[in-house]
Design a protein around this motif. Structure first.
Motif, PDB file in Angstrom:
ATOM      1  N   TYR A   1      -6.742  -5.802  -5.812  1.00  0.00           N
ATOM      2  CA  TYR A   1      -5.561  -5.353  -6.547  1.00  0.00           C
ATOM      3  C   TYR A   1      -4.337  -6.107  -6.027  1.00  0.00           C
ATOM      4  CZ  TYR A   1      -2.684  -2.083  -9.245  1.00  0.00           C
ATOM      5  OH  TYR A   1      -1.815  -1.522 -10.154  1.00  0.00           O
ATOM      6  N   GLN A   2      -4.545  -7.409  -5.802  1.00  0.00           N
ATOM      7  CA  GLN A   2      -3.516  -8.295  -5.256  1.00  0.00           C
ATOM      8  C   GLN A   2      -3.845  -9.704  -5.755  1.00  0.00           C
ATOM      9  OE1 GLN A   2      -0.400  -7.714  -3.704  1.00  0.00           O
ATOM     10  NE2 GLN A   2      -1.321  -6.985  -1.809  1.00  0.00           N
TER      11      GLN A   2
ATOM     12  N   PRO B   1       0.856  -1.197   0.000  1.00  0.00           N
ATOM     13  CA  PRO B   1       0.000   0.000   0.000  1.00  0.00           C
ATOM     14  C   PRO B   1       0.890   1.246   0.000  1.00  0.00           C
ATOM     15  CG  PRO B   1      -0.040  -1.064   2.160  1.00  0.00           C
ATOM     16  CD  PRO B   1       0.730  -1.973   1.246  1.00  0.00           C
TER      17      PRO B   1
ATOM     18  N   MET C   1      -3.664   1.521  -1.295  1.00  0.00           N
ATOM     19  CA  MET C   1      -3.276   0.799  -2.502  1.00  0.00           C
ATOM     20  C   MET C   1      -3.061   1.781  -3.650  1.00  0.00           C
ATOM     21  SD  MET C   1      -2.820  -2.297  -1.758  1.00  0.00           S
ATOM     22  CE  MET C   1      -2.971  -3.473  -3.078  1.00  0.00           C
TER      23      MET C   1
ATOM     24  N   ASP D   1     -10.184  -2.849  -2.755  1.00  0.00           N
ATOM     25  CA  ASP D   1      -8.953  -2.869  -3.552  1.00  0.00           C
ATOM     26  C   ASP D   1      -7.786  -3.507  -2.806  1.00  0.00           C
ATOM     27  OD1 ASP D   1      -9.881  -1.482  -5.954  1.00  0.00           O
ATOM     28  OD2 ASP D   1     -10.064   0.274  -4.654  1.00  0.00           O
ATOM     29  N   ALA D   2      -7.837  -3.510  -1.482  1.00  0.00           N
ATOM     30  CA  ALA D   2      -6.749  -4.099  -0.697  1.00  0.00           C
ATOM     31  C   ALA D   2      -6.573  -5.583  -1.011  1.00  0.00           C
ATOM     32  CB  ALA D   2      -7.006  -3.905   0.799  1.00  0.00           C
TER      33      ALA D   2
END
Length: 338
Positions: free
Chosen positions: A160-161, A64, A142, A156-157
């Protein structure tokens, strides 16, 4: 070739602003070698693989990496981490109304300060008063790409991983891997497809525009990679049995091809600035799963080098006409090396 050869028209509303409801819920454009394009769903992907193939994933984990601070004058500063150095120093992209000064530290969340040290081209070297990784993990958000025109949200935490991310160090996701969930991975394994991992810590430089028209004048940003002896052995075994090395994303292509620059694939730990354009001779990768990339970008140039310029640019025009979703949270394409 020149930068403008890789331009294409993209309606703004095709740029994905959110991930699909389910990880594997997107579309997949298949570019067979001698057949018409196939419009599929990503859930069809395991069916395009063969027993004995090897999937190579990038296991980097996104930090992040975006924080906001305040200068002593009250001016706002945005810091986007590029990489952690030693001694609590970092390289970062900094956005501020006026230049930073060493005698005027930036106040960050949690009582941490960032002090300007020097410039490295577009990057700022900063000294933090705390351990950088722990600080960003606690206070950062992020770092969504610039074409996603919203602030990072709680979802998104995780979205987007990748589900297999394990090595912290990236400030942008290896987006081809975002489509995989546990069910897709299990289906690939059940089909007799093996897997291995490399690490490339994606930097924010991946979003920088190519600023010269003559591609021979472009200098790639540096990114850290790790290709282990275990990955090399898995690839050698795949080649020996006649299987395909399938790269999940352009970051895997750059990692493996960088590790093979001496002529054969060898374990490698260090930086790469490998810039792949049409005419490049690939040594390792046989097939590629990748998202759709920005016009005139180095990533699109790599894909054109891999799949053929006319074929890939034609596929992009097809994807626009069929209203595929583009970029990080968008759809994917699968192609074999030309």
């Amino acid at each position: 070739m020149r930068r403008t050869d890789f331009a294409y028209d993209l309606p703004v509303d095709l740029i994905a602003q959110h991930p699909p409801v389910k990880r594997a819920g997107g579309r997949l454009l298949h570019i067979p070698r001698a057949e018409p394009l196939q419009d599929l769903r990503f859930t069809d992907f395991p069916g395009l693989l063969k027993a004995g193939d090897l999937l190579v994933f990038n296991d980097t984990r996104v930090i992040p990496a975006r924080v906001h601070g305040v200068k002593p004058t009250g001016g706002q500063v945005e810091i986007l981490l590029e990489r952690v150095l030693d001694g609590n120093r970092i390289l970062a992209h900094v956005h501020a109304s006026k230049p930073l000064r060493a005698e005027a530290p930036v106040a960050l969340p949690g009582g941490v300060e960032a002090r300007f040290v020097t410039r490295h081209d577009d990057l700022f070297e900063l000294q933090l008063s705390a351990e950088p990784l722990a600080f960003f993990q606690q206070y950062g958000s992020m770092p969504l790409p610039p074409y996603i025109e919203r602030n990072a949200e709680l979802d998104d935490a995780t979205r987007y991983q990748t589900v297999y991310a394990r090595e912290p160090g990236a400030v942008a996701a290896p987006t081809a891997g975002l489509h995989f969930d546990d069910e897709i991975l299990a289906r690939c394994k059940a089909k007799g497809v093996e897997s291995t991992f490399v690490t490339l810590h994606v930097g924010a430089g991946t979003f920088q525009n190519v600023r010269v028209d003559d591609l021979q004048q472009h200098r790639m940003h540096a990114e850290r990679i790790s290709v282990s002896a275990e990955a090399c052995a898995a690839i050698a075994a795949t080649k020996a049995r006649g299987g395909r090395v399938v790269a999940v994303g352009t970051t895997v292509v750059r990692s493996l091809e960088s590790a093979a620059q001496a002529g054969s694939l060898q374990p490698y730990e260090g930086e790469t600035r490998l810039f792949i354009t049409p005419g490049y001779r690939f040594r390792v990768v046989d097939a590629l799963l990748t998202n759709f990339h920005l016009p005139e970008s180095t990533l699109l140039m790599l894909v054109c080098a891999f799949g053929g310029f006319d074929e890939v640019m034609g596929a992009y025009r097809h994807a626009v006409a069929q209203r595929y979703r583009f970029f990080s949270y968008g759809d994917a394409m699968f192609l074999e090396r030309r």
